[in-house]
Write a protein that holds these residues in place. Structure first.
Motif, PDB file in Angstrom:
ATOM      1  N   LEU A  40       0.867  -1.174   0.000  1.00 53.74           N
ATOM      2  CA  LEU A  40       0.000   0.000   0.000  1.00 53.74           C
ATOM      3  C   LEU A  40       0.904   1.225   0.000  1.00 53.74           C
ATOM      4  O   LEU A  40       1.854   1.292   0.799  1.00 53.74           O
ATOM      5  CB  LEU A  40      -0.891  -0.016   1.243  1.00 53.74           C
ATOM      6  N   ALA A  41       0.640   2.175  -0.877  1.00 56.04           N
ATOM      7  CA  ALA A  41       1.538   3.325  -1.007  1.00 56.04           C
ATOM      8  C   ALA A  41       0.768   4.625  -1.157  1.00 56.04           C
ATOM      9  O   ALA A  41      -0.364   4.653  -1.622  1.00 56.04           O
ATOM     10  CB  ALA A  41       2.465   3.126  -2.201  1.00 56.04           C
ATOM     11  N   CYS A  42       1.440   5.688  -0.752  1.00 52.18           N
ATOM     12  CA  CYS A  42       0.928   7.043  -0.875  1.00 52.18           C
ATOM     13  C   CYS A  42       1.738   7.728  -1.970  1.00 52.18           C
ATOM     14  O   CYS A  42       2.975   7.665  -1.953  1.00 52.18           O
ATOM     15  CB  CYS A  42       1.113   7.744   0.475  1.00 52.18           C
ATOM     16  N   PHE A  43       1.045   8.340  -2.912  1.00 53.94           N
ATOM     17  CA  PHE A  43       1.700   8.943  -4.069  1.00 53.94           C
ATOM     18  C   PHE A  43       1.405  10.433  -4.186  1.00 53.94           C
ATOM     19  O   PHE A  43       0.319  10.893  -3.839  1.00 53.94           O
ATOM     20  CB  PHE A  43       1.199   8.283  -5.367  1.00 53.94           C
ATOM     21  N   ASP A  44       2.393  11.152  -4.712  1.00 53.32           N
ATOM     22  CA  ASP A  44       2.228  12.522  -5.180  1.00 53.32           C
ATOM     23  C   ASP A  44       2.420  12.420  -6.683  1.00 53.32           C
ATOM     24  O   ASP A  44       3.553  12.311  -7.160  1.00 53.32           O
ATOM     25  CB  ASP A  44       3.266  13.435  -4.536  1.00 53.32           C
ATOM     26  N   GLY A  45       1.328  12.367  -7.411  1.00 50.13           N
ATOM     27  CA  GLY A  45       1.420  12.095  -8.845  1.00 50.13           C
ATOM     28  C   GLY A  45       1.940  10.689  -9.042  1.00 50.13           C
ATOM     29  O   GLY A  45       1.365   9.727  -8.555  1.00 50.13           O
ATOM     30  N   MET A  48       6.246   7.811  -5.415  1.00 53.69           N
ATOM     31  CA  MET A  48       5.877   7.119  -4.182  1.00 53.69           C
ATOM     32  C   MET A  48       6.472   7.889  -3.009  1.00 53.69           C
ATOM     33  O   MET A  48       7.685   8.029  -2.890  1.00 53.69           O
ATOM     34  CB  MET A  48       6.380   5.675  -4.188  1.00 53.69           C
ATOM     35  N   MET A  49       5.593   8.389  -2.147  1.00 52.41           N
ATOM     36  CA  MET A  49       6.017   9.173  -0.989  1.00 52.41           C
ATOM     37  C   MET A  49       6.222   8.290   0.239  1.00 52.41           C
ATOM     38  O   MET A  49       7.085   8.555   1.073  1.00 52.41           O
ATOM     39  CB  MET A  49       4.943  10.220  -0.667  1.00 52.41           C
ATOM     40  N   SER A  50       5.391   7.260   0.355  1.00 52.89           N
ATOM     41  CA  SER A  50       5.368   6.430   1.548  1.00 52.89           C
ATOM     42  C   SER A  50       4.801   5.075   1.167  1.00 52.89           C
ATOM     43  O   SER A  50       4.025   4.972   0.208  1.00 52.89           O
ATOM     44  CB  SER A  50       4.480   7.117   2.592  1.00 52.89           C
ATOM     45  N   MET A  51       5.175   4.026   1.938  1.00 47.54           N
ATOM     46  CA  MET A  51       4.655   2.694   1.628  1.00 47.54           C
ATOM     47  C   MET A  51       4.645   1.819   2.869  1.00 47.54           C
ATOM     48  O   MET A  51       5.316   2.115   3.865  1.00 47.54           O
ATOM     49  CB  MET A  51       5.477   2.012   0.543  1.00 47.54           C
ATOM     50  N   MET A  52       3.903   0.743   2.777  1.00 48.42           N
ATOM     51  CA  MET A  52       3.923  -0.324   3.774  1.00 48.42           C
ATOM     52  C   MET A  52       3.426  -1.591   3.106  1.00 48.42           C
ATOM     53  O   MET A  52       2.579  -1.545   2.210  1.00 48.42           O
ATOM     54  CB  MET A  52       3.036   0.001   4.978  1.00 48.42           C
ATOM     55  N   PHE A  53       3.989  -2.706   3.509  1.00 47.29           N
ATOM     56  CA  PHE A  53       3.457  -3.989   3.068  1.00 47.29           C
ATOM     57  C   PHE A  53       2.439  -4.441   4.089  1.00 47.29           C
ATOM     58  O   PHE A  53       2.646  -4.286   5.302  1.00 47.29           O
ATOM     59  CB  PHE A  53       4.576  -5.031   2.919  1.00 47.29           C
ATOM     60  N   LEU A  54       1.330  -4.967   3.613  1.00 45.29           N
ATOM     61  CA  LEU A  54       0.297  -5.543   4.463  1.00 45.29           C
ATOM     62  C   LEU A  54       0.317  -7.042   4.220  1.00 45.29           C
ATOM     63  O   LEU A  54       0.054  -7.510   3.113  1.00 45.29           O
ATOM     64  CB  LEU A  54      -1.070  -4.945   4.127  1.00 45.29           C
TER      65      LEU A  54
END
Length: 150
Positions: A40-45, A48-54
Motif C-alpha cells: 500500500l503506497a501514498c503517491f504525489d502524482g 511514491m512518498m510512503s509505503m507499507m506492506f500488508l
C-alpha cells in the motif's frame, strides 16, 4: 496525495533502500516470495512518498494484517503520509491491523494512532516460508519485542 496498492518494484526498492539500507537482492526476494501480501503506497502524482506492506496474519485464530517495511521518503516526512496509510489499512480490513515496533520512538509514534501493546510475538502467525518469516520478525531493537494492534 493518493493512496493505492502498487507493484512498482523499482519505486519499492528505492524507498525501501533509503529507509532500511537493505540490498536490492533481499528486497526482490521478499517481493517475489512473500505470499498474501500487498504493498500500500501514498503517491504525489507518480512519485511514491510512503509505503507499507500488508501481510495476512493471525493472532489466536483471528485474522488480520501485519504492517511491514513501513517507511516514508525523507523529502515527504511530516506530511501525514504514514498516518493516512495506517488509517486506510484499518478502514479497509475486516480484521485487525498490527505491527512490531522497531524501537521506542516508533512505539511513541503508533500509540496516538490507535495502536496499543496487545499481544506477544509468539502469538503472531504467518503462512509464509521460513525465510520470509525471518524478514517479518527482524529489525526490532527492543529487548522484549511485542505486537501493537489497532
Amino acid at each position: 496525495m493518493t493512496i493505492n496498492y502498487t507493484n512498482d518494484t523499482e519505486q519499492i526498492i528505492r524507498l525501501w533502500q533509503e529507509a532500511f539500507g537493505d540490498s536490492r537482492e533481499d528486497i526482490i526476494f521478499f517481493v517475489n516470495n512473500a505470499k498474501n501480501t500487498k504493498c500500500l503506497a501514498c503517491f504525489d502524482g507518480e512519485i511514491m512518498m510512503s509505503m507499507m506492506f500488508l501481510v495476512q496474519c493471525s493472532i489466536k485464530g483471528k485474522n488480520g494484517l501485519y504492517v511491514y517495511a513501513a517507511c516514508t521518503d525523507k523529502r515527504f516526512r511530516g506530511q501525514g503520509c504514514m498516518s493516512a496509510l495506517l488509517k486506510y489499512a484499518k478502514d479497509y480490513t475486516d480484521g485487525f491491523v498490527c505491527l512490531i515496533p522497531a524501537d521506542k520512538a516508533l512505539i511513541d509514534y503508533y500509540y496516538p494512532r490507535g495502536y496499543t501493546k496487545s499481544a506477544d510475538t509468539k502469538d503472531l502467525q504467518f503462512e509464509q516460508c521460513d525465510e520470509i518469516k525471518e524478514y517479518l520478525f527482524e529489525g526490532c531493537t527492543l529487548e522484549e519485542p511485542f505486537v501493537m494492534i489497532n
